[in-house]
Design a protein around this motif. Sequence first.
Motif, PDB file in Angstrom:
ATOM      1  N   ALA A 272      10.437   9.024  49.453  1.00 31.78           N
ATOM      2  CA  ALA A 272       9.295   8.159  49.153  1.00 31.78           C
ATOM      3  C   ALA A 272       8.039   8.665  49.859  1.00 31.78           C
ATOM      4  N   TYR A 273       8.194   9.104  51.107  1.00 28.68           N
ATOM      5  CA  TYR A 273       7.042   9.630  51.848  1.00 28.68           C
ATOM      6  C   TYR A 273       6.614  10.996  51.323  1.00 28.68           C
TER       7      TYR A 273
ATOM      8  N   LEU B 278      -1.169  11.476  54.465  1.00 25.86           N
ATOM      9  CA  LEU B 278      -0.480  10.500  55.297  1.00 25.86           C
ATOM     10  C   LEU B 278      -1.210  10.338  56.626  1.00 25.86           C
ATOM     11  N   PRO B 279      -1.317   9.117  57.112  1.00 25.42           N
ATOM     12  CA  PRO B 279      -1.999   8.854  58.391  1.00 25.42           C
ATOM     13  C   PRO B 279      -1.113   9.222  59.573  1.00 25.42           C
ATOM     14  N   LYS B 280      -1.667   9.117  60.766  1.00 28.93           N
ATOM     15  CA  LYS B 280      -0.890   9.419  61.974  1.00 28.93           C
ATOM     16  C   LYS B 280       0.246   8.418  62.168  1.00 28.93           C
ATOM     17  N   LEU B 281      -0.007   7.158  61.818  1.00 26.91           N
ATOM     18  CA  LEU B 281       1.009   6.121  61.998  1.00 26.91           C
ATOM     19  C   LEU B 281       1.782   5.918  60.702  1.00 26.91           C
ATOM     20  N   ILE B 282       3.059   6.263  60.749  1.00 21.94           N
ATOM     21  CA  ILE B 282       3.976   6.071  59.623  1.00 21.94           C
ATOM     22  C   ILE B 282       5.152   5.261  60.148  1.00 21.94           C
TER      23      ILE B 282
ATOM     24  N   ILE C 238      10.666  17.463  54.675  1.00 27.21           N
ATOM     25  CA  ILE C 238      10.958  16.372  55.596  1.00 27.21           C
ATOM     26  C   ILE C 238       9.656  15.869  56.206  1.00 27.21           C
ATOM     27  N   VAL C 239       9.424  14.587  56.098  1.00 27.41           N
ATOM     28  CA  VAL C 239       8.244  13.977  56.712  1.00 27.41           C
ATOM     29  C   VAL C 239       8.628  13.538  58.122  1.00 27.41           C
TER      30      VAL C 239
END
Length: 277
Positions: A157-158, A167-171, A192-193
Amino acid sequence: MLSPSQADQLYRTFASCSVKAPQYAEWCLKCENCTITRYTSGKTLFQGSDAEVYAAAFMEPDTSIHAHAGSDEVGTGDYFGPVCVCAVFADDAGIALIHKLGVHDSKQIKDEDIRKAAPVLMEQLPHSLLIVPCAKYNQVHERSNLNAIKALLHNQAYVNLRKKTALPKLIVIDQFTPEKSYYRYISSEKEIVRGIHFETKAEDKYPAVGAASVIARYAFLKYMEEMDARYGMHFPFGASGTVDQAGIAFAEKYGKDRLGEVAKLHFKNTEKIMERL
């Protein structure tokens, strides 16, 4: 601490649950699975298994949280139906929208409200939604456990969300397994995220996780409606005895060999159903 106006609103909402107040209390509400007491000191105490559910609606949004991404899954506790995983990105405007819609954990929101909020979220917030039908789920489960499946879906999904927006720093992931195990489950994936923050009950703290929960629930509800129409019968949620009855009815109508089309076969319900055919 609730403000006087919030306390008044709370009391009016559940006034029918009012009981005799204890000493030093203004009032007391005995609701289902929660007792709420407002003391003369201004403190409001929520007690019971659903305390967080009742308190959530009267908590001020955490304004310290800014742009972030969050994900959650729905359907893993239901015998019938798919597993749905969603990841959402929310900037400050998106967070304001989520708060405006009153969105948080889908388990705490009525399905009718989810049907109203989810389409708005899906239209205005970057998101990635994955829906895994039972046939595919059963196939994958033969070689992977449930946590491994969820880890693979969250990561994908990511990966998909990253193709739509940076994508932001906060996931954030609503934690279902330790971080070390999560990355072990997805170690063989091509993409891989990383840098993910894992936290339990994250859906109530991080707006993007709450939004992801609502979108995933919406997708699950729609899929279940389509299953009802396709097979001409009702598939109940959860994994109770009522679910067993529906499984028996399905097997008698379509054959037990087709149960995997609509159900997650590793649940104990399958054994109960087969014993009664």
